[in-house]
Design an enzyme around this catalytic site. Structure first.
Site, PDB file in Angstrom:
ATOM      1  N   ARG A 154       0.822  -1.219   0.000  1.00 22.60           N
ATOM      2  CA  ARG A 154       0.000   0.000   0.000  1.00 22.60           C
ATOM      3  C   ARG A 154       0.855   1.268   0.000  1.00 22.60           C
ATOM      4  O   ARG A 154       0.580   2.219  -0.740  1.00 22.60           O
ATOM      5  CB  ARG A 154      -0.940   0.001   1.205  1.00 22.60           C
ATOM      6  CG  ARG A 154      -2.015  -1.074   1.144  1.00 22.60           C
ATOM      7  CD  ARG A 154      -2.843  -1.117   2.409  1.00 22.60           C
ATOM      8  NE  ARG A 154      -3.659   0.064   2.582  1.00 22.60           N
ATOM      9  CZ  ARG A 154      -3.502   0.964   3.545  1.00 22.60           C
ATOM     10  NH1 ARG A 154      -2.531   0.816   4.441  1.00 22.60           N
ATOM     11  NH2 ARG A 154      -4.294   2.012   3.641  1.00 22.60           N
ATOM     12  N   ASP A 174       9.560  -6.434  -6.022  1.00 23.42           N
ATOM     13  CA  ASP A 174       8.608  -7.006  -5.079  1.00 23.42           C
ATOM     14  C   ASP A 174       8.362  -8.448  -5.525  1.00 23.42           C
ATOM     15  O   ASP A 174       8.246  -8.708  -6.727  1.00 23.42           O
ATOM     16  CB  ASP A 174       7.290  -6.212  -5.087  1.00 23.42           C
ATOM     17  CG  ASP A 174       6.390  -6.575  -3.907  1.00 23.42           C
ATOM     18  OD1 ASP A 174       6.198  -5.714  -3.036  1.00 23.42           O
ATOM     19  OD2 ASP A 174       5.878  -7.716  -3.870  1.00 23.42           O
ATOM     20  N   ALA A 233      10.639   2.795   6.491  1.00 19.11           N
ATOM     21  CA  ALA A 233       9.996   1.513   6.781  1.00 19.11           C
ATOM     22  C   ALA A 233      10.438   0.984   8.140  1.00 19.11           C
ATOM     23  O   ALA A 233       9.798   1.244   9.156  1.00 19.11           O
ATOM     24  CB  ALA A 233      10.295   0.520   5.661  1.00 19.11           C
ATOM     25  N   ARG A 234      11.550   0.252   8.179  1.00 15.95           N
ATOM     26  CA  ARG A 234      12.082  -0.314   9.418  1.00 15.95           C
ATOM     27  C   ARG A 234      13.591  -0.107   9.453  1.00 15.95           C
ATOM     28  O   ARG A 234      14.288  -0.357   8.467  1.00 15.95           O
ATOM     29  CB  ARG A 234      11.760  -1.813   9.525  1.00 15.95           C
ATOM     30  CG  ARG A 234      10.304  -2.114   9.857  1.00 15.95           C
ATOM     31  CD  ARG A 234       9.984  -1.725  11.292  1.00 15.95           C
ATOM     32  NE  ARG A 234       8.623  -2.037  11.686  1.00 15.95           N
ATOM     33  CZ  ARG A 234       7.609  -1.187  11.602  1.00 15.95           C
ATOM     34  NH1 ARG A 234       7.811   0.025  11.094  1.00 15.95           N
ATOM     35  NH2 ARG A 234       6.399  -1.529  12.029  1.00 15.95           N
ATOM     36  N   ASP A 258      13.787   7.892   8.405  1.00 27.02           N
ATOM     37  CA  ASP A 258      12.873   8.193   9.506  1.00 27.02           C
ATOM     38  C   ASP A 258      12.892   7.069  10.537  1.00 27.02           C
ATOM     39  O   ASP A 258      12.108   7.078  11.468  1.00 27.02           O
ATOM     40  CB  ASP A 258      11.448   8.384   8.961  1.00 27.02           C
ATOM     41  CG  ASP A 258      10.473   8.827  10.049  1.00 27.02           C
ATOM     42  OD1 ASP A 258      10.779   9.819  10.742  1.00 27.02           O
ATOM     43  OD2 ASP A 258       9.426   8.173  10.200  1.00 27.02           O
ATOM     44  N   GLU A 263      16.478   2.468  17.616  1.00 26.16           N
ATOM     45  CA  GLU A 263      15.788   3.741  17.805  1.00 26.16           C
ATOM     46  C   GLU A 263      14.941   3.802  19.069  1.00 26.16           C
ATOM     47  O   GLU A 263      14.638   4.890  19.569  1.00 26.16           O
ATOM     48  CB  GLU A 263      14.908   4.046  16.596  1.00 26.16           C
ATOM     49  CG  GLU A 263      13.744   3.099  16.423  1.00 26.16           C
ATOM     50  CD  GLU A 263      12.882   3.432  15.211  1.00 26.16           C
ATOM     51  OE1 GLU A 263      11.700   3.043  15.238  1.00 26.16           O
ATOM     52  OE2 GLU A 263      13.370   4.064  14.270  1.00 26.16           O
ATOM     53  N   HIS A 296      11.176   8.703  13.535  1.00 28.05           N
ATOM     54  CA  HIS A 296      10.033   7.819  13.261  1.00 28.05           C
ATOM     55  C   HIS A 296       8.702   8.573  13.404  1.00 28.05           C
ATOM     56  O   HIS A 296       7.824   8.190  14.184  1.00 28.05           O
ATOM     57  CB  HIS A 296      10.062   6.607  14.192  1.00 28.05           C
ATOM     58  CG  HIS A 296       9.450   5.384  13.568  1.00 28.05           C
ATOM     59  ND1 HIS A 296       9.983   4.130  13.679  1.00 28.05           N
ATOM     60  CD2 HIS A 296       8.343   5.235  12.791  1.00 28.05           C
ATOM     61  CE1 HIS A 296       9.229   3.257  13.026  1.00 28.05           C
ATOM     62  NE2 HIS A 296       8.231   3.906  12.474  1.00 28.05           N
TER      63      HIS A 296
END
Length: 332
Positions: A154, A174, A233-234, A258, A263, A296
């Site tokens: 998404r 993907d 994302a991560r 981010d 973190e 984040h």
């Protein structure tokens, strides 16, 4: 249904009040995160809503206390031991929220990186309004670039839709290519080909064993010199030490992230003068003039917070009614 919501922030309260009333839910809010020290609070509750880590020891205590359902207010669920949850009979769901919260932020970071906005703003604070030595402030234009999107779920799709107006070439990787994205002109390529062709690489994939540190020394060496890397994302998708080495060598031209490894010890805290940020890689990453590191917050919009609370409480309500829970997740 009795539900306890942990990590409940003040900005979520109005949404919790709205949905608990509309769903006729007995809801208790806790501002603290769920730990072994306070898990006893859940005794007598049917479900919880949270954003916290749920390893096996906490899940075991939840099961002992009668908790049967965990509804996360996050998209990611790598923070939950799903095998333990299955063994204990606790069902788990994650949240869906507006993909444009993160996708808009992603494109903002891209633009800031290719136009060296962080560097320019920093220099302006010292009243340096020059173009920089040898034109150091000179940027690039999006329509001349190839952007590689890793993950077209998404959020990845929303990033592509946002980018479509800039005229850049878009390639993607993907395991499940999207026909919709292909019709928009997106070319799906191997990961190695994406690394080799992309001027900008942006990450939008889940974190699991196969994607942990997917951006490592070997991957960076396959990329174009001066590549821009974006991660909303991560954090653990990127080997931070390898990224720092890539920046120092000049292989990586700019970075906008981010999220970053470790973190949890840094974010969601107002670090005062006597506080210590001890994540050394984070400190180093922030120190470069060609990096933008934010705590984040890409998800943090009014629409997304509304969506996360709604998804969490509606999943609990669907469970109570014995209905199918569309956002439920399971161990692999």
């Amino acid at each position: 249904m009795k539900v306890m919501a942990f990590n409940a922030r003040p900005d979520e309260r109005a949404f919790f009040d709205h949905f608990s009333q509309s769903l006729n839910m007995n809801l208790t809010l806790q501002k603290d995160t769920l730990t072994l020290d306070n898990v006893a609070l859940t005794r007598g509750y049917d479900g919880i809503s949270c954003t916290c880590d749920l390893p096996a020891p906490i899940l075991e205590k939840l099961a002992e206390n009668g908790v049967r359902y965990v509804a996360l207010r996050t998209i990611g669920y790598d923070n939950v031991d799903l095998e333990a949850a299955k063994r204990l009979g606790i069902r788990v769901s994650h949240a869906g929220y507006s993909p444009y919260a993160v996708s808009n932020y992603t494109v903002m970071l891209m633009l800031m990186c290719i136009r060296k906005a962080g560097y320019i703003m920093f220099r302006s604070h010292t009243a340096d309004y020059s173009l920089g030595a040898s034109g150091a402030a000179r940027g690039m234009e999006m329509q001349n670039l190839t952007v590689g999107v890793i993950g077209t779920g998404r959020i990845g799709k929303a990033v592509i839709r946002n980018l479509s107006g800039f005229g850049c070439r878009i390639i993607a990787h993907d395991p499940y290519p999207s026909e919709e994205m292909k019709q928009m002109g997106v070319e799906y390529v191997s990961l190695e080909s994406l690394y080799a062709q992309s001027d900008v690489i942006t990450l939008h994939t889940f974190l699991n064993d196969s994607t942990y540190h997917m951006i490592n020394t070997e991957a960076i060496q396959q990329m174009k010199p001066g590549v821009v890397i974006i991660n909303c994302a991560r954090g653990a998708l990127i080997d931070t030490r390898a990224l720092i080495d890539g920046i120092e060598s000049g292989r990586v031209g700019s970075v906008g992230v981010d999220c970053f490894e470790g973190e949890d010890d840094v974010i969601r805290v107002d670090h005062n003068y006597n506080s210590r940020v001890t994540n050394h890689d984070y400190i180093i990453l922030k120190s470069f003039q060609n990096t933008i590191v934010t705590p984040h917050v890409a998800f943090f919009t009014d629409q997304a917070v509304f969506d996360m609370v709604q998804c969490s409480l509606e999943s609990l309500h669907q469970f109570e009614l014995g209905e199918k829970v569309p956002l439920e997740v399971h161990a692999a």
